[in-house]
Design a protein around this motif. Structure first.
Motif, PDB file in Angstrom:
ATOM      1  N   SER A  47       0.838  -1.201   0.000  1.00 47.59           N
ATOM      2  CA  SER A  47       0.000   0.000   0.000  1.00 47.59           C
ATOM      3  C   SER A  47       0.872   1.249   0.000  1.00 47.59           C
ATOM      4  O   SER A  47       1.821   1.356   0.780  1.00 47.59           O
ATOM      5  N   GLY A  48       0.503   2.198  -0.870  1.00 43.94           N
ATOM      6  CA  GLY A  48       1.219   3.472  -0.919  1.00 43.94           C
ATOM      7  C   GLY A  48       0.812   4.444   0.164  1.00 43.94           C
ATOM      8  O   GLY A  48       1.379   5.527   0.287  1.00 43.94           O
ATOM      9  N   MET A  49      -0.230   4.108   0.938  1.00 46.93           N
ATOM     10  CA  MET A  49      -0.613   4.805   2.171  1.00 46.93           C
ATOM     11  C   MET A  49      -1.229   6.184   1.965  1.00 46.93           C
ATOM     12  O   MET A  49      -1.423   6.928   2.917  1.00 46.93           O
ATOM     13  N   SER A  50      -1.582   6.527   0.739  1.00 43.88           N
ATOM     14  CA  SER A  50      -2.243   7.816   0.513  1.00 43.88           C
ATOM     15  C   SER A  50      -3.703   7.738   0.952  1.00 43.88           C
ATOM     16  O   SER A  50      -4.279   6.651   1.066  1.00 43.88           O
ATOM     17  N   LEU A  51      -4.294   8.898   1.176  1.00 47.25           N
ATOM     18  CA  LEU A  51      -5.722   8.963   1.477  1.00 47.25           C
ATOM     19  C   LEU A  51      -6.518   8.458   0.275  1.00 47.25           C
ATOM     20  O   LEU A  51      -6.064   8.540  -0.863  1.00 47.25           O
ATOM     21  N   GLY A  52      -7.709   7.956   0.527  1.00 49.77           N
ATOM     22  CA  GLY A  52      -8.553   7.492  -0.565  1.00 49.77           C
ATOM     23  C   GLY A  52      -8.421   5.996  -0.779  1.00 49.77           C
ATOM     24  O   GLY A  52      -8.516   5.208   0.171  1.00 49.77           O
ATOM     25  N   TRP A  53      -8.180   5.588  -2.023  1.00 47.13           N
ATOM     26  CA  TRP A  53      -8.181   4.168  -2.378  1.00 47.13           C
ATOM     27  C   TRP A  53      -7.092   3.386  -1.642  1.00 47.13           C
ATOM     28  O   TRP A  53      -7.329   2.266  -1.181  1.00 47.13           O
ATOM     29  N   ASP A  54      -5.891   3.952  -1.533  1.00 44.33           N
ATOM     30  CA  ASP A  54      -4.809   3.239  -0.841  1.00 44.33           C
ATOM     31  C   ASP A  54      -5.245   2.827   0.563  1.00 44.33           C
ATOM     32  O   ASP A  54      -5.075   1.678   0.974  1.00 44.33           O
ATOM     33  N   GLN A  55      -5.786   3.777   1.297  1.00 41.46           N
ATOM     34  CA  GLN A  55      -6.131   3.486   2.687  1.00 41.46           C
ATOM     35  C   GLN A  55      -7.391   2.628   2.797  1.00 41.46           C
ATOM     36  O   GLN A  55      -7.517   1.843   3.746  1.00 41.46           O
ATOM     37  N   ALA A  56      -8.294   2.739   1.840  1.00 39.48           N
ATOM     38  CA  ALA A  56      -9.449   1.836   1.834  1.00 39.48           C
ATOM     39  C   ALA A  56      -8.979   0.391   1.679  1.00 39.48           C
ATOM     40  O   ALA A  56      -9.458  -0.516   2.375  1.00 39.48           O
ATOM     41  N   CYS A  57      -8.024   0.166   0.791  1.00 40.52           N
ATOM     42  CA  CYS A  57      -7.475  -1.178   0.596  1.00 40.52           C
ATOM     43  C   CYS A  57      -6.677  -1.624   1.806  1.00 40.52           C
ATOM     44  O   CYS A  57      -6.696  -2.810   2.172  1.00 40.52           O
ATOM     45  N   THR A  58      -5.988  -0.700   2.446  1.00 36.20           N
ATOM     46  CA  THR A  58      -5.232  -1.037   3.657  1.00 36.20           C
ATOM     47  C   THR A  58      -6.171  -1.512   4.756  1.00 36.20           C
ATOM     48  O   THR A  58      -5.913  -2.524   5.424  1.00 36.20           O
ATOM     49  N   GLN A  59      -7.282  -0.800   4.935  1.00 38.11           N
ATOM     50  CA  GLN A  59      -8.262  -1.211   5.941  1.00 38.11           C
ATOM     51  C   GLN A  59      -8.855  -2.578   5.578  1.00 38.11           C
ATOM     52  O   GLN A  59      -9.057  -3.430   6.458  1.00 38.11           O
ATOM     53  N   ALA A  60      -9.107  -2.790   4.308  1.00 37.33           N
ATOM     54  CA  ALA A  60      -9.637  -4.084   3.866  1.00 37.33           C
ATOM     55  C   ALA A  60      -8.646  -5.213   4.155  1.00 37.33           C
ATOM     56  O   ALA A  60      -9.043  -6.308   4.564  1.00 37.33           O
ATOM     57  N   CYS A  61      -7.354  -4.945   3.953  1.00 35.96           N
ATOM     58  CA  CYS A  61      -6.332  -5.950   4.282  1.00 35.96           C
ATOM     59  C   CYS A  61      -6.392  -6.325   5.760  1.00 35.96           C
ATOM     60  O   CYS A  61      -6.342  -7.507   6.120  1.00 35.96           O
ATOM     61  N   ILE A  62      -6.503  -5.324   6.603  1.00 34.70           N
ATOM     62  CA  ILE A  62      -6.581  -5.581   8.043  1.00 34.70           C
ATOM     63  C   ILE A  62      -7.820  -6.403   8.366  1.00 34.70           C
ATOM     64  O   ILE A  62      -7.757  -7.398   9.106  1.00 34.70           O
ATOM     65  N   ASP A  63      -8.950  -6.020   7.799  1.00 31.96           N
ATOM     66  CA  ASP A  63     -10.209  -6.717   8.074  1.00 31.96           C
ATOM     67  C   ASP A  63     -10.183  -8.170   7.605  1.00 31.96           C
ATOM     68  O   ASP A  63     -10.800  -9.041   8.239  1.00 31.96           O
ATOM     69  N   LEU A  64      -9.472  -8.426   6.502  1.00 31.56           N
ATOM     70  CA  LEU A  64      -9.449  -9.767   5.917  1.00 31.56           C
ATOM     71  C   LEU A  64      -8.247 -10.605   6.369  1.00 31.56           C
ATOM     72  O   LEU A  64      -8.128 -11.773   6.002  1.00 31.56           O
ATOM     73  N   GLY A  65      -7.349 -10.002   7.139  1.00 35.51           N
ATOM     74  CA  GLY A  65      -6.167 -10.729   7.598  1.00 35.51           C
ATOM     75  C   GLY A  65      -5.087 -10.892   6.551  1.00 35.51           C
ATOM     76  O   GLY A  65      -4.281 -11.829   6.611  1.00 35.51           O
ATOM     77  N   ILE A  66      -5.034  -9.961   5.588  1.00 35.71           N
ATOM     78  CA  ILE A  66      -3.993  -9.988   4.554  1.00 35.71           C
ATOM     79  C   ILE A  66      -2.789  -9.186   5.046  1.00 35.71           C
ATOM     80  O   ILE A  66      -2.928  -7.992   5.340  1.00 35.71           O
ATOM     81  N   PRO A  67      -1.623  -9.783   5.155  1.00 40.08           N
ATOM     82  CA  PRO A  67      -0.440  -9.005   5.559  1.00 40.08           C
ATOM     83  C   PRO A  67      -0.090  -7.966   4.495  1.00 40.08           C
ATOM     84  O   PRO A  67      -0.226  -8.225   3.297  1.00 40.08           O
ATOM     85  N   PHE A  68       0.363  -6.797   4.945  1.00 35.04           N
ATOM     86  CA  PHE A  68       0.675  -5.745   3.976  1.00 35.04           C
ATOM     87  C   PHE A  68       1.934  -4.986   4.374  1.00 35.04           C
ATOM     88  O   PHE A  68       2.301  -4.906   5.546  1.00 35.04           O
ATOM     89  N   VAL A  69       2.581  -4.452   3.354  1.00 34.30           N
ATOM     90  CA  VAL A  69       3.739  -3.576   3.513  1.00 34.30           C
ATOM     91  C   VAL A  69       3.279  -2.146   3.281  1.00 34.30           C
ATOM     92  O   VAL A  69       2.613  -1.854   2.285  1.00 34.30           O
ATOM     93  N   ALA A  70       3.604  -1.263   4.206  1.00 32.86           N
ATOM     94  CA  ALA A  70       3.305   0.162   4.041  1.00 32.86           C
ATOM     95  C   ALA A  70       4.465   0.805   3.296  1.00 32.86           C
ATOM     96  O   ALA A  70       5.562   0.927   3.842  1.00 32.86           O
TER      97      ALA A  70
END
Length: 200
Positions: A47-70
């Motif tokens: 995740s590129g960590m920008s507001l909007g789509w990046d952070q929506a996907c980041t939250q989805a990763c957390i909710d689904l248990g997908i590990p992510f790199v910021a």
């Protein structure tokens, strides 16, 4: 399997609604899990960590248990953000498997030519420069391997933008059409109603 996200910030997303955007991101990632790997632990997201789509996907990763790199373009990315946005960002960093400050990586350090000079000037680390956003986007795409199941999930309206440059770089890097998913039409369809499971 590696996936990365690129997409617009809130001001460029029609009918923007943060919670609906997170629901769309969750539906998209759920379908990726179902179609491509069966388990969230088999995915590493970037995740590129920008507001909007990046952070929506980041939250989805957390909710689904997908590990992510910021993948943070520069350390003080949140300087102009409000308190709520900064707190959420800090929470995301704490949840990340790894935090990468892209402008600290030799390959992605930025230089510019100053007007009237014939030498390149290194751009200091940790501070804003538009080049650093592009370097961050290149880093995201460079984590994806052409020709396999890796994919770039974009929310791209077709208008000129950093997202457009990222998608173009992905194509130039050899990712095929099945590896570059654009969910903009899904967003237009579902931004005014409940998100369904058929999203791309």
């Amino acid at each position: 399997m590696h996936i990365a996200f690129t997409g617009h910030r809130p001001q460029k997303i029609s009918n923007y609604d943060e919670q609906r955007l997170v629901r769309l991101a969750t539906a998209v990632l759920s379908k990726v899990i179902t179609d491509k790997c069966k388990s969230p632990n088999q995915i590493l997201a970037y995740s590129g960590m920008s507001l909007g789509w990046d952070q929506a996907c980041t939250q989805a990763c957390i909710d689904l248990g997908i590990p992510f790199v910021a993948a943070v373009p520069f350390k003080h990315q949140t300087t102009t953000w409000n308190r709520t946005q900064r707190d959420q960002y800090q929470y995301f960093l704490e949840q990340a498997k790894e935090v990468v400050y892209v402008d600290h990586l030799n390959r992605y350090q930025c230089k510019e030519k100053r007007l009237g000079e014939y030498r390149e000037i290194s751009i200091p680390k940790d501070v804003y420069h538009i080049f650093k956003l592009n370097a961050r986007n290149r880093y995201l795409v460079d984590q994806l391997t052409p020709g396999i199941s890796d994919c770039l999930i974009s929310l791209y309206s077709g208008q000129p933008s950093g997202t457009a440059q990222c998608v173009r770089y992905a194509k130039e890097s050899g990712l095929n059409s099945s590896q570059i998913l654009n969910v903009w039409k899904s967003w237009l369809k579902y931004s005014k109603q409940e998100v369904q499971t058929h999203v791309y």
